[in-house]
Design a protein around this motif. Structure first.
Motif, PDB file in Angstrom:
ATOM      1  N   SER A 156      32.879  67.468  14.418  1.00  0.00           N
ATOM      2  CA  SER A 156      33.163  68.330  13.261  1.00  0.00           C
ATOM      3  C   SER A 156      31.907  68.996  12.717  1.00  0.00           C
ATOM      4  O   SER A 156      31.949  70.142  12.302  1.00  0.00           O
ATOM      5  CB  SER A 156      33.862  67.534  12.160  1.00  0.00           C
ATOM      6  N   SER A 157      30.765  68.282  12.744  1.00  0.00           N
ATOM      7  CA  SER A 157      29.544  68.888  12.201  1.00  0.00           C
ATOM      8  C   SER A 157      28.852  69.798  13.214  1.00  0.00           C
ATOM      9  O   SER A 157      27.860  70.453  12.892  1.00  0.00           O
ATOM     10  CB  SER A 157      28.581  67.798  11.715  1.00  0.00           C
ATOM     11  N   LYS A 158      29.358  69.833  14.465  1.00  0.00           N
ATOM     12  CA  LYS A 158      28.692  70.646  15.492  1.00  0.00           C
ATOM     13  C   LYS A 158      29.595  71.754  16.048  1.00  0.00           C
ATOM     14  O   LYS A 158      29.207  72.439  16.992  1.00  0.00           O
ATOM     15  CB  LYS A 158      28.193  69.745  16.640  1.00  0.00           C
ATOM     16  N   ILE A 159      30.790  71.928  15.460  1.00  0.00           N
ATOM     17  CA  ILE A 159      31.711  72.958  15.978  1.00  0.00           C
ATOM     18  C   ILE A 159      31.063  74.341  15.903  1.00  0.00           C
ATOM     19  O   ILE A 159      31.056  75.104  16.873  1.00  0.00           O
ATOM     20  CB  ILE A 159      33.041  72.973  15.184  1.00  0.00           C
ATOM     21  N   ALA A 168      30.870  63.125  22.257  1.00  0.00           N
ATOM     22  CA  ALA A 168      31.365  63.281  23.631  1.00  0.00           C
ATOM     23  C   ALA A 168      32.768  62.668  23.779  1.00  0.00           C
ATOM     24  O   ALA A 168      33.594  63.169  24.554  1.00  0.00           O
ATOM     25  CB  ALA A 168      30.409  62.622  24.617  1.00  0.00           C
ATOM     26  N   TYR A 169      33.039  61.598  23.023  1.00  0.00           N
ATOM     27  CA  TYR A 169      34.314  60.882  23.239  1.00  0.00           C
ATOM     28  C   TYR A 169      35.518  61.682  22.756  1.00  0.00           C
ATOM     29  O   TYR A 169      36.619  61.499  23.262  1.00  0.00           O
ATOM     30  CB  TYR A 169      34.258  59.485  22.594  1.00  0.00           C
ATOM     31  N   THR A 170      35.300  62.553  21.774  1.00  0.00           N
ATOM     32  CA  THR A 170      36.401  63.427  21.337  1.00  0.00           C
ATOM     33  C   THR A 170      36.742  64.398  22.465  1.00  0.00           C
ATOM     34  O   THR A 170      37.907  64.638  22.757  1.00  0.00           O
ATOM     35  CB  THR A 170      36.014  64.161  20.032  1.00  0.00           C
ATOM     36  N   PHE A 174      20.508  55.550  19.078  1.00  0.00           N
ATOM     37  CA  PHE A 174      19.126  55.297  19.516  1.00  0.00           C
ATOM     38  C   PHE A 174      18.360  54.402  18.552  1.00  0.00           C
ATOM     39  O   PHE A 174      17.288  53.904  18.870  1.00  0.00           O
ATOM     40  CB  PHE A 174      18.374  56.614  19.707  1.00  0.00           C
ATOM     41  N   GLU A 175      18.919  54.178  17.356  1.00  0.00           N
ATOM     42  CA  GLU A 175      18.247  53.304  16.386  1.00  0.00           C
ATOM     43  C   GLU A 175      18.270  51.847  16.876  1.00  0.00           C
ATOM     44  O   GLU A 175      17.463  51.028  16.460  1.00  0.00           O
ATOM     45  CB  GLU A 175      18.950  53.367  15.021  1.00  0.00           C
ATOM     46  N   ILE A 176      19.220  51.518  17.770  1.00  0.00           N
ATOM     47  CA  ILE A 176      19.325  50.154  18.308  1.00  0.00           C
ATOM     48  C   ILE A 176      18.785  50.160  19.738  1.00  0.00           C
ATOM     49  O   ILE A 176      19.247  50.941  20.588  1.00  0.00           O
ATOM     50  CB  ILE A 176      20.799  49.676  18.262  1.00  0.00           C
ATOM     51  N   ASN A 205      19.617  69.086  19.847  1.00  0.00           N
ATOM     52  CA  ASN A 205      20.051  68.700  18.511  1.00  0.00           C
ATOM     53  C   ASN A 205      20.992  67.505  18.597  1.00  0.00           C
ATOM     54  O   ASN A 205      22.120  67.620  19.079  1.00  0.00           O
ATOM     55  CB  ASN A 205      20.767  69.878  17.825  1.00  0.00           C
ATOM     56  N   GLY A 206      20.525  66.354  18.153  1.00  0.00           N
ATOM     57  CA  GLY A 206      21.382  65.161  18.070  1.00  0.00           C
ATOM     58  C   GLY A 206      21.147  64.180  19.196  1.00  0.00           C
ATOM     59  O   GLY A 206      21.141  64.552  20.379  1.00  0.00           O
ATOM     60  N   PRO A 207      20.962  62.900  18.854  1.00  0.00           N
ATOM     61  CA  PRO A 207      20.720  61.867  19.874  1.00  0.00           C
ATOM     62  C   PRO A 207      21.950  61.658  20.755  1.00  0.00           C
ATOM     63  O   PRO A 207      23.071  61.892  20.315  1.00  0.00           O
ATOM     64  CB  PRO A 207      20.429  60.610  19.047  1.00  0.00           C
ATOM     65  N   VAL A 208      21.716  61.220  22.002  1.00  0.00           N
ATOM     66  CA  VAL A 208      22.841  61.044  22.929  1.00  0.00           C
ATOM     67  C   VAL A 208      23.428  59.630  22.886  1.00  0.00           C
ATOM     68  O   VAL A 208      24.344  59.307  23.643  1.00  0.00           O
ATOM     69  CB  VAL A 208      22.457  61.421  24.381  1.00  0.00           C
ATOM     70  N   GLY A 209      22.884  58.790  22.008  1.00  0.00           N
ATOM     71  CA  GLY A 209      23.412  57.442  21.825  1.00  0.00           C
ATOM     72  C   GLY A 209      22.934  56.894  20.491  1.00  0.00           C
ATOM     73  O   GLY A 209      22.233  57.598  19.742  1.00  0.00           O
ATOM     74  N   MET A 254      33.489  50.156  23.162  1.00  0.00           N
ATOM     75  CA  MET A 254      33.199  51.523  22.693  1.00  0.00           C
ATOM     76  C   MET A 254      31.940  52.064  23.375  1.00  0.00           C
ATOM     77  O   MET A 254      31.030  51.292  23.718  1.00  0.00           O
ATOM     78  CB  MET A 254      33.010  51.537  21.180  1.00  0.00           C
ATOM     79  N   GLY A 255      31.899  53.373  23.522  1.00  0.00           N
ATOM     80  CA  GLY A 255      30.726  54.017  24.109  1.00  0.00           C
ATOM     81  C   GLY A 255      29.605  54.104  23.086  1.00  0.00           C
ATOM     82  O   GLY A 255      29.842  54.495  21.948  1.00  0.00           O
ATOM     83  N   VAL A 256      28.404  53.701  23.510  1.00  0.00           N
ATOM     84  CA  VAL A 256      27.268  53.709  22.582  1.00  0.00           C
ATOM     85  C   VAL A 256      26.069  54.502  23.114  1.00  0.00           C
ATOM     86  O   VAL A 256      25.104  54.736  22.398  1.00  0.00           O
ATOM     87  CB  VAL A 256      26.809  52.260  22.253  1.00  0.00           C
ATOM     88  N   ASP A 257      26.147  54.901  24.394  1.00  0.00           N
ATOM     89  CA  ASP A 257      25.025  55.638  24.989  1.00  0.00           C
ATOM     90  C   ASP A 257      25.526  56.277  26.284  1.00  0.00           C
ATOM     91  O   ASP A 257      26.594  55.906  26.794  1.00  0.00           O
ATOM     92  CB  ASP A 257      23.862  54.669  25.286  1.00  0.00           C
ATOM     93  N   ILE A 258      24.739  57.207  26.824  1.00  0.00           N
ATOM     94  CA  ILE A 258      25.092  57.748  28.141  1.00  0.00           C
ATOM     95  C   ILE A 258      24.588  56.776  29.215  1.00  0.00           C
ATOM     96  O   ILE A 258      23.612  56.041  29.002  1.00  0.00           O
ATOM     97  CB  ILE A 258      24.511  59.171  28.362  1.00  0.00           C
TER      98      ILE A 258
HETATM   99  P1  AMP Z   1      24.306  63.517  13.647  1.00  0.00           P
HETATM  100  O1  AMP Z   1      23.800  63.370  12.249  1.00  0.00           O
HETATM  101  O2  AMP Z   1      25.715  64.026  13.720  1.00  0.00           O
HETATM  102  O3  AMP Z   1      23.348  64.274  14.552  1.00  0.00           O
HETATM  103  O4  AMP Z   1      24.432  62.042  14.224  1.00  0.00           O
HETATM  104  C1  AMP Z   1      23.341  61.194  14.460  1.00  0.00           C
HETATM  105  C2  AMP Z   1      23.834  59.792  14.594  1.00  0.00           C
HETATM  106  O5  AMP Z   1      24.759  59.716  15.643  1.00  0.00           O
HETATM  107  C3  AMP Z   1      22.756  58.792  14.892  1.00  0.00           C
HETATM  108  O6  AMP Z   1      22.569  57.962  13.774  1.00  0.00           O
HETATM  109  C4  AMP Z   1      23.299  58.005  16.076  1.00  0.00           C
HETATM  110  O7  AMP Z   1      23.180  56.608  15.922  1.00  0.00           O
HETATM  111  C5  AMP Z   1      24.767  58.381  16.062  1.00  0.00           C
HETATM  112  N1  AMP Z   1      25.391  58.214  17.391  1.00  0.00           N
HETATM  113  C6  AMP Z   1      24.980  58.719  18.556  1.00  0.00           C
HETATM  114  N2  AMP Z   1      25.757  58.278  19.560  1.00  0.00           N
HETATM  115  C7  AMP Z   1      26.682  57.471  19.020  1.00  0.00           C
HETATM  116  C8  AMP Z   1      27.762  56.691  19.556  1.00  0.00           C
HETATM  117  N3  AMP Z   1      28.019  56.686  20.857  1.00  0.00           N
HETATM  118  N4  AMP Z   1      28.531  55.962  18.689  1.00  0.00           N
HETATM  119  C9  AMP Z   1      28.249  55.975  17.373  1.00  0.00           C
HETATM  120  N5  AMP Z   1      27.241  56.681  16.810  1.00  0.00           N
HETATM  121  C10 AMP Z   1      26.465  57.420  17.627  1.00  0.00           C
END
Ligand code: AMP
Length: 393
Positions: free
Chosen positions: A199-202, A222-224, A322-324, A316-320, A291-295
């Protein structure tokens, strides 16, 4: 192309110049007095130093934190003083009698830092009287706060109605880098879009489809897309009300001849925690209870190949998550691939900027934006009110 006047286009000697900077730096949670990353301060130095050496009376203003939090900019004044090797006067407010008095006593090349603009609710409300009060302190307004140019606030938009208004070197640099990457790129242009929500990237995806050659999708969003294709996504974060939009975006990409690449495998887990047990699953078949948490590794290879053959990459935006650490490998490998590639690499601020810092490759990137929201709105093709309001060349 930025067609706005900059500080180079005006005479500032002996003039009072109100410089809007973005000193919204992260502070330590406990004392709220230790700056944990001074990137935004360092990025503001070029304009500040230019104004000092050109003999202006430099009045700095910024927000820090949110309205109502009443966080002080005092620690920034101390740090800025050290960086500039110069005495900075810090004032306890940004408007009012005492501020006016201090400003009227300024000499050429003096620097004053005003207290947090957001200590006044009128700042975010773009209140005209508040903007006028700020404007009354100076003869020229310079905006260099790229991180807030997507907001029409009193100190970014309202004030320009009362003073000649130009931009500083940071805004100039940001717009040049983003504009070239999106509108005049070395091709192929590859966009990596991740993060939590579709929704925030449409808007950004829709706009980028007309510009890029390839889009790589990562993160929870990606899961949507995967679900809209009928894949099994288990317990992954999905926006069920965006399945239709996801289909439309993929159709638009297909119609435009843009390669739209989704993950082919995912790291999956039973919970989002450091203690989680992880395994790999095909993107078409994530087990019911996970649940999916990373690529996954195959997706990393696929994405790497696209990065290594790209002329320009915007991220723009992590692929998982990444904080964990257990879920950070995909985002780490993307950051390292960007560092290895010969492409022009543009990092869109926010979490992606935090990721390249965390994985130690920040200095290998062509440009890291200081404004997550602002760079996203630029990539959405939106007009940025804080820039629109400045004088044309
Ligand atoms: P955004 O602000 O929309 O760019 O989202 C960034 C957040 O998306 C980060 O805090 C990530 O931990 C989170 N994120 C990335 N991949 C996943 C995932 N597979 N499941 C849940 N959260 C995710």
């Amino acid at each position: 192309m930025l067609n706005k006047k900059t500080v180079r286009d005006i005479e500032v000697k002996n003039k009072k110049v109100l410089l809007r900077v973005d000193f919204n730096v992260p502070l330590d949670r406990e004392t709220k007095s230790i700056i944990t990353s001074d990137k935004r301060i360092v990025e503001s130095l070029k304009t500040i130093e230019y104004l000092i050496s050109a003999g202006a009376k430099v009045i700095l203003c910024s927000h820090i934190g949110k309205t109502g939090q009443n966080i002080s900019l005092r620690p920034v004044a101390v740090h800025l003083s050290e960086l500039l090797q110069k005495n900075i006067m810090f004032l306890n407010d940004c408007i009012g009698h005492e501020v006016k008095e201090a400003v009227s006593n300024m000499k050429s090349s003096d620097v004053i830092l005003l207290e947090n603009l957001r200590n006044h609710i009128e700042e975010e409300n773009n209140d005209e009287n508040f903007a006028k009060e700020l404007a009354s302190l100076a003869q020229i307004f310079v905006n260099d706060a790229f991180g807030t140019v997507h907001r029409a606030h009193a100190s970014t938009e309202g004030i320009t109605k009362f003073l000649p208004s130009v931009c500083g070197f940071l805004i100039e640099k940001e717009i040049k880098a983003l504009d070239q990457a999106i509108n005049n790129p070395v091709r192929p242009l590859v966009a990596i879009i991740g993060g939590a929500k579709v929704s925030s990237k449409i808007a950004v995806l829709t706009n980028l489809i007309d510009k890029v050659d390839t889009i790589l999708i990562g993160g929870a969003m990606a899961y949507t897309f995967q679900k809209s294709l009928g894949h099994k996504v288990g317990q992954s974060l999905v926006e069920n009300d965006k399945l239709e939009v996801a289909t439309q975006i993929m159709q638009k990409a297909f119609d435009s001849g843009v390669e739209f690449i989704l993950p082919i495998d995912n790291i999956v887990s039973n919970e989002i925690s450091e203690n989680a047990i992880v395994q790999t699953a095909l993107a078409t078949d994530i087990p019911e209870d996970l649940m999916g948490v990373d690529i996954g590794e195959k997706t990393i290879e696929l994405f790497k190949n696209e990065i290594l053959t790209a002329g320009t990459v915007v991220w723009n935006g992590p692929v998982g998550v990444f904080e964990i650490e257990k879920f950070a490998n995909g985002t780490r490998q993307i950051a390292l691939a960007l560092a290895d590639s010969n492409a022009i690499t543009i990092i869109g601020g926010g979490d992606s900027a935090a990721a390249v810092e965390k994985f130690g490759v920040a200095d290998k990137m062509t440009h890291i934006s200081t404004g997550g929201g602002a760079s996203l709105e630029f990539m959405e093709g939106k007009k940025l009110p804080g820039i629109e309001a400045l004088e044309d060349k």
